[in-house]
Scaffold this motif. Structure first.
Motif, short mmCIF file in Angstrom:
data_model
loop_
_atom_site.label_atom_id
_atom_site.label_comp_id
_atom_site.label_asym_id
_atom_site.label_seq_id
_atom_site.Cartn_x
_atom_site.Cartn_y
_atom_site.Cartn_z
N VAL A 67 2.02 -0.01 15.05
CA VAL A 67 1.22 -1.07 14.45
C VAL A 67 0.88 -0.65 13.03
O VAL A 67 0.29 0.40 12.81
N ARG A 68 1.28 -1.48 12.07
CA ARG A 68 1.05 -1.17 10.67
C ARG A 68 0.09 -2.19 10.06
O ARG A 68 0.09 -3.37 10.43
N GLU A 69 -0.69 -1.73 9.08
CA GLU A 69 -1.70 -2.57 8.46
C GLU A 69 -1.35 -2.85 7.00
O GLU A 69 -0.69 -2.04 6.34
N TYR A 70 -1.80 -3.98 6.52
CA TYR A 70 -1.65 -4.32 5.11
C TYR A 70 -2.67 -5.40 4.78
O TYR A 70 -3.23 -6.06 5.67
N THR A 71 -2.95 -5.57 3.51
CA THR A 71 -3.78 -6.69 3.06
C THR A 71 -2.94 -7.56 2.13
O THR A 71 -2.07 -7.06 1.41
N HIS A 91 -0.73 2.33 -2.50
CA HIS A 91 -1.80 3.27 -2.86
C HIS A 91 -1.29 4.71 -2.89
O HIS A 91 -0.21 5.03 -2.39
N GLY A 92 -2.10 5.58 -3.44
CA GLY A 92 -1.77 7.00 -3.49
C GLY A 92 -2.22 7.75 -2.24
O GLY A 92 -2.84 7.18 -1.33
N HIS A 93 -1.89 9.02 -2.21
CA HIS A 93 -2.28 9.92 -1.11
C HIS A 93 -3.79 9.90 -0.92
O HIS A 93 -4.55 9.98 -1.89
N LYS A 94 -4.23 9.72 0.29
CA LYS A 94 -5.64 9.71 0.70
C LYS A 94 -6.36 8.40 0.38
O LYS A 94 -7.55 8.27 0.66
N SER A 97 -5.49 0.52 1.03
CA SER A 97 -4.99 -0.72 0.43
C SER A 97 -6.08 -1.38 -0.41
O SER A 97 -5.80 -1.94 -1.47
N LYS A 98 -7.33 -1.33 0.06
CA LYS A 98 -8.44 -1.93 -0.69
C LYS A 98 -8.61 -1.22 -2.04
O LYS A 98 -8.81 -1.87 -3.07
N SER A 113 0.10 -11.11 -3.72
CA SER A 113 -0.09 -9.68 -3.95
C SER A 113 -0.35 -8.99 -2.61
O SER A 113 -1.24 -9.41 -1.86
N VAL A 114 0.40 -7.94 -2.34
CA VAL A 114 0.36 -7.30 -1.02
C VAL A 114 0.09 -5.81 -1.20
O VAL A 114 0.74 -5.14 -2.03
N TYR A 115 -0.85 -5.30 -0.41
CA TYR A 115 -1.27 -3.90 -0.51
C TYR A 115 -1.10 -3.23 0.86
O TYR A 115 -1.96 -3.30 1.73
#
Length: 312
Positions: A67-71, A91-94, A97-98, A113-115
């Motif tokens: 299960v993968r998440e995205y905004t 996003h970067g390491h650590k 998406s927000k 726009s997708v994060y």
């Protein structure tokens, strides 16, 4: 009396039944799904948006059994009958998406726009494929599956899909440029971490690339880090100039003090060298990365570069 041949066949059938075996060959296992490196027709037009226009919503999908998440942010003036460009911002390491939405600011543009959200890696922190600390998941497949989902639900212009990202997310954008340039029209890494774990790079077509990097980046040094396998930026760019069929020596100019732009002739490859900038997403105003502004805003430059490219 049955003949010897029939008796032997009957015995074989009985033995197999008792053992719970099939006399027929098992069907071949289905091939593992692969990322799609070619344009996919959009079927999400003329349908109501699954998210209210002008908002950012969290969503999930299943990819590679996980299960993968995205905004996703749907533009305020979204019309289901109109095809929109789509920007993936990693996003970067650590990070999250927000965080990346706030940092990169692509939700302010007239685009979908997708994060995406990375999975916890070997250190328990979020990361993307291509880094030594990333999870074993296939994030290239996740990207492909995510685009499939978005193109089923929204009116995406399949010729104007783009990828950008920061640090480890920028490094992953480099991986996507190697693996999915037939589906993603252009790429823009910022302070990219181009580890050798990204693997062999054999793009199916020349990949338009715009790269940003600060000369004072202590996390991903401009001059590289041999101990970690990180290349010097000039070497990484020379590799892409060769893959994309560019002339080897770029033209160079300075649009403003502290910024040097390199452009390669014969292809679409650009590099912004920001003097004195650290491991940041360049911005003339304080942002999540730094309270100290830089002399240039990366986001509008990236946006113009991306929109200049379409898949044919």
């Amino acid at each position: 009396m049955p003949g010897p041949t029939k008796s032997l066949r009957r015995l074989a059938l009985t033995a197999a039944a008792v053992a719970g075996l099939s006399l027929f060959a098992a069907p071949a296992a289905s091939a593992a799904p692969s990322p799609i490196d070619s344009p996919v027709p959009t079927t999400g037009c003329d349908r109501p948006s699954p998210a209210p226009p002008g908002t950012t919503t969290s969503r999930t999908l299943t990819s590679g059994g996980l299960v993968r998440e995205y905004t996703v942010h749907v533009p305020a003036r979204y019309r289901p009958s109109r095809h929109y460009p789509l920007v993936l911002s990693f996003h970067g390491h650590k990070r999250t998406s927000k965080y990346q939405e706030e940092l990169s600011g692509f939700s302010a543009y007239d685009a979908i726009s997708v994060y995406p959200q990375g999975l916890p890696g070997t250190d328990g922190e979020s990361a993307w494929t291509g880094a030594p600390y990333s999870a074993a998941a296939d994030d290239v497949l996740f990207t492909s599956d995510l685009l499939n989902t978005l193109q089923r639900e929204l009116c995406v212009d399949s010729r104007r899909i783009y990828a950008t990202g920061k640090s480890n997310g920028g490094g992953f954008v480099g991986v996507l440029a190697c693996r999915m340039p037939g589906r993603i029209a252009a790429f823009a890494p910022v302070a990219g971490a181009f580890y050798p774990q990204g693997g062999r790079c054999a793009p199916s077509r020349p990949a338009p690339i715009l790269d940003f990097h600060g000369t004072a980046d202590a996390t991903i040094p401009y001059g590289g880090n041999p101990a970690k396998g990180l290349p010097a930026l000039p070497d990484w760019l020379a590799g892409w100039a060769d893959r994309n069929g560019c002339f080897p020596d770029p033209v160079q100019y300075s649009p403003k003090t502290g910024v040097t732009v390199q452009r390669w002739i014969g292809c679409s490859l650009q590099h912004y060298r920001v003097e004195g900038a650290g491991h940041v997403w360049p911005s003339t105003a304080p942002n999540n990365d730094s309270a100290t502004p830089t002399v240039i805003n990366a986001t509008p430059v990236i946006w113009r570069f991306l929109l200049a490219h379409r898949l044919r």
